[in-house]
Design a protein around this motif. Structure first.
Motif, PDB file in Angstrom:
ATOM      1  N   GLU A   1      12.178  -8.074   5.022  1.00 10.93           N
ATOM      2  CA  GLU A   1      11.920  -9.512   4.974  1.00 10.93           C
ATOM      3  C   GLU A   1      10.427  -9.753   5.121  1.00 10.93           C
ATOM      4  O   GLU A   1       9.745  -9.143   5.946  1.00 10.93           O
ATOM      5  CB  GLU A   1      12.677 -10.232   6.084  1.00 10.93           C
TER       6      GLU A   1
ATOM      7  N   ASP B   1      10.952 -16.638   3.728  1.00 11.86           N
ATOM      8  CA  ASP B   1      11.520 -17.022   2.441  1.00 11.86           C
ATOM      9  C   ASP B   1      11.489 -15.924   1.379  1.00 11.86           C
ATOM     10  O   ASP B   1      11.868 -16.152   0.225  1.00 11.86           O
ATOM     11  CB  ASP B   1      10.780 -18.239   1.890  1.00 11.86           C
ATOM     12  N   SER B   2      11.054 -14.699   1.739  1.00  9.25           N
ATOM     13  CA  SER B   2      10.904 -13.664   0.711  1.00  9.25           C
ATOM     14  C   SER B   2      11.420 -12.311   1.208  1.00  9.25           C
ATOM     15  O   SER B   2      11.512 -12.055   2.423  1.00  9.25           O
ATOM     16  CB  SER B   2       9.444 -13.522   0.294  1.00  9.25           C
TER      17      SER B   2
ATOM     18  N   SER C   1      11.104  -7.925   0.162  1.00  9.62           N
ATOM     19  CA  SER C   1      10.266  -6.960  -0.568  1.00  9.62           C
ATOM     20  C   SER C   1      11.001  -5.633  -0.723  1.00  9.62           C
ATOM     21  O   SER C   1      11.831  -5.259   0.112  1.00  9.62           O
ATOM     22  CB  SER C   1       8.938  -6.731   0.166  1.00  9.62           C
TER      23      SER C   1
ATOM     24  N   HIS D   1       9.255 -14.758 -10.659  1.00 11.38           N
ATOM     25  CA  HIS D   1       8.020 -14.885  -9.896  1.00 11.38           C
ATOM     26  C   HIS D   1       8.022 -13.847  -8.783  1.00 11.38           C
ATOM     27  O   HIS D   1       8.917 -13.810  -7.949  1.00 11.38           O
ATOM     28  CB  HIS D   1       7.888 -16.298  -9.308  1.00 11.38           C
ATOM     29  N   GLY D   2       7.023 -13.007  -8.781  1.00 12.37           N
ATOM     30  CA  GLY D   2       6.931 -11.981  -7.755  1.00 12.37           C
ATOM     31  C   GLY D   2       5.492 -11.572  -7.534  1.00 12.37           C
ATOM     32  O   GLY D   2       4.630 -11.722  -8.416  1.00 12.37           O
TER      33      GLY D   2
ATOM     34  N   ILE E   1       7.321  -8.320  -3.949  1.00 12.03           N
ATOM     35  CA  ILE E   1       7.788  -9.381  -3.066  1.00 12.03           C
ATOM     36  C   ILE E   1       8.346 -10.527  -3.915  1.00 12.03           C
ATOM     37  O   ILE E   1       7.649 -11.054  -4.796  1.00 12.03           O
ATOM     38  CB  ILE E   1       6.644  -9.902  -2.172  1.00 12.03           C
ATOM     39  N   ILE E   2       9.607 -10.898  -3.672  1.00 13.45           N
ATOM     40  CA  ILE E   2      10.283 -11.931  -4.461  1.00 13.45           C
ATOM     41  C   ILE E   2      10.886 -12.973  -3.521  1.00 13.45           C
ATOM     42  O   ILE E   2      11.448 -12.632  -2.476  1.00 13.45           O
ATOM     43  CB  ILE E   2      11.383 -11.317  -5.345  1.00 13.45           C
ATOM     44  N   ASN E   3      10.809 -14.229  -3.919  1.00 14.50           N
ATOM     45  CA  ASN E   3      11.384 -15.317  -3.134  1.00 14.50           C
ATOM     46  C   ASN E   3      12.913 -15.194  -3.122  1.00 14.50           C
ATOM     47  O   ASN E   3      13.531 -14.876  -4.136  1.00 14.50           O
ATOM     48  CB  ASN E   3      10.968 -16.664  -3.726  1.00 14.50           C
ATOM     49  N   LYS E   4      13.506 -15.468  -1.983  1.00 13.84           N
ATOM     50  CA  LYS E   4      14.954 -15.335  -1.827  1.00 13.84           C
ATOM     51  C   LYS E   4      15.728 -16.224  -2.802  1.00 13.84           C
ATOM     52  O   LYS E   4      16.843 -15.882  -3.208  1.00 13.84           O
ATOM     53  CB  LYS E   4      15.356 -15.669  -0.383  1.00 13.84           C
ATOM     54  N   LYS E   5      15.165 -17.351  -3.180  1.00 18.42           N
ATOM     55  CA  LYS E   5      15.871 -18.276  -4.063  1.00 18.42           C
ATOM     56  C   LYS E   5      16.148 -17.686  -5.443  1.00 18.42           C
ATOM     57  O   LYS E   5      17.052 -18.137  -6.143  1.00 18.42           O
ATOM     58  CB  LYS E   5      15.057 -19.567  -4.213  1.00 18.42           C
ATOM     59  N   GLU E   6      15.368 -16.672  -5.842  1.00 21.50           N
ATOM     60  CA  GLU E   6      15.532 -16.085  -7.173  1.00 21.50           C
ATOM     61  C   GLU E   6      16.555 -14.956  -7.181  1.00 21.50           C
ATOM     62  O   GLU E   6      16.872 -14.415  -8.253  1.00 21.50           O
ATOM     63  CB  GLU E   6      14.186 -15.587  -7.684  1.00 21.50           C
TER      64      GLU E   6
END
Length: 467
Positions: free
Chosen positions: A373, A377-378, A380, A405-406, A431-436
């Protein structure tokens, strides 16, 4: 064997190779120096080959050797293009293409490669044999010298010949080694102290001894016993193949004296076609495994025919069907099939070369790692990237996530630069946002950029899922 008359066949048929005597010992071949227009053409092509052979590893294109086959490091340079083990499939296609070409070429033209382009034949006949003729004389003089007692003259001649043989073998060995390790590495072995390059010295001495042994002692046995290509003739040649052949219809029956004569053919049984043969065969016995299509017998026979005011070509390039049935050469169905396969392979090889990338990249998720984490919000994942740079310039690399988006962060460095003609390896976090992230495993496409230009897109997976 050709369709000679039964009486002639009974007297000319042989049941052993010409390099072995009736008692099973080595029969040394004393070949007479050929003379004729075909031999002059062979000599010109051979000298061109020799110049190319001795110069090619020392010529550079775009900073790379014109030809280098460094099997030790797995690095190959052909016409200045660098190939690595990752390009092995190209070599596989090239090897299959070469084999098909050899099969097709042999089916049509027989063993002409051996007489006109094989390094063994060119070095033996155009260099070593000429040194022997120069020092020891013609075949009769060589026989006399070999049978003579060891006196000062014989010792001087033999020593001079073998010293020159060894020096020439040494030069060939150094050139051969340059094809493997490169001219710069060879220069270091030659100029620096011996104790700094013991392995290189051993390699040079080994190759020198091998070449010296082949050209001073083994000689034509390479063509008649060691090389497997000659044995392929039995399965590749047919009656439509163009070979060096004796026109038995015109030549038989043989007899001494000038022509024309009642009931005799054009062959006067002078034996000149035999004494010039480097493998010791009698071409009048028909197609034989030992024949390397060097055409020495053609020149020798043509010279006799000219003296007798008879047409040339008693021995010539021809097929069995041409001799037996006066048929013209025809492109058979089998030849057409092989030609089609060959053209297809050449097309495939050309396409693979045209689409070959100068930079290879592979991205793998780090073993034993799931995800971490980052903030609130992201997530990795940790990856390894392995790159191969086939160019002669360093390559700066930039990575970018393509389908989402990363953020990509290298571990321990800001940028990745792959050295010229080398490998590069690095670790990075994606690293990627959890929403994606909609599933536990998400496909990610990562673009590899060189100086702002995308050179490759690599697919990998990203682990992590938030409900």
């Amino acid at each position: 064997m050709s369709n000679l008359s039964q009486d002639t066949a009974n007297t000319t048929f042989r049941d052993r190779v010409p390099t072995v005597t009736d008692s099973g010992k080595r029969n040394w071949i004393y070949a007479l120096k050929p003379k004729g227009k075909i031999y002059r053409w062979r000599s010109l092509l051979s000298w061109l080959y020799i110049v190319v052979f001795f110069s090619m590893p020392f010529i550079s294109i775009n900073g790379n050797p014109m030809l280098q086959l460094n099997v030790v490091e797995g690095k190959f340079s052909i016409l200045g293009m660098i190939f690595w083990p990752q390009d092995f499939f190209i070599f596989g296609i090239a090897m299959v293409t070469f084999i098909v070409f050899i099969v097709l070429f042999t089916m049509i033209f027989g063993r002409i490669f051996c007489g006109w382009a094989c390094p063994q034949t060119i070095f033996m006949e155009m260099l070593f044999r000429k040194i022997e003729w120069w020092i020891e004389g013609n075949p009769n003089q060589q026989r006399t010298l070999d049978k003579a007692p060891w006196n000062a003259s014989k010792i001087t001649r033999k020593l001079a010949k073998h010293v020159l043989f060894f020096l020439l073998s040494f030069i060939i060995a150094n050139t051969f080694l340059a094809y493997i390790i490169g001219k710069d590495a060879l220069l270091k072995i030659v100029t620096e102290p011996i104790n700094m390059h013991p392995g290189g010295l051993i390699a040079i001495l080994f190759f020198t001894g091998a070449f010296y042994g082949v050209y001073a002692f083994v000689r034509e046995l390479v063509c008649t016993v060691i090389c497997p290509y000659g044995r392929l003739q039995s399965v590749l040649l047919d009656k439509d193949s163009i070979i060096v052949a004796y026109d038995y219809k015109r030549g038989e029956q043989r007899g001494k004296g000038k022509r024309p004569a009642d009931g005799l053919g054009d062959c006067i049984d002078c034996n000149q076609c035999v004494v010039v043969c480097p493998t010791g065969i009698d071409i009048r016995n028909g197609t034989q495994m030992e024949c390397i299509n060097c055409t020495a017998c053609i020149d020798a026979c043509n010279n006799i025919m000219i003296r007798l005011n008879l047409p040339e070509g008693l021995i010539r390039y021809a097929s069995e069907n041409q001799l037996a049935e006066n048929k013209k050469f025809r492109f058979t169905g089998k030849m057409k099939v092989y030609t089609g396969i060959l053209l297809l392979l050449i097309t495939v090889m050309g396409f693979t070369l045209a689409t070959r990338s100068d930079v290879e990249a592979k991205i793998l998720r780090a073993k034993g790692q799931l995800y971490q984490e980052v903030g609130t919000d992201s997530l990795s994942n940790l990856y390894n990237i392995i790159m191969v740079n086939k160019t002669h310039e360093p390559v700066p690399i930039h990575l970018q996530a393509e389908n989402m988006h990363g953020v990509i962060k290298f571990v321990g460095k800001k940028h990745m630069i792959v050295p010229k003609e080398g490998h590069g390896e690095a670790m990075f976090f994606l690293i990627i946002n959890k929403k994606e992230l909609k599933t536990r495993e998400t496909e990610v496409r990562i673009g590899v950029y060189q100086n702002g230009v995308k050179i490759k897109t690599i697919k990998t997976s990203f682990l992590g899922y938030v409900e």
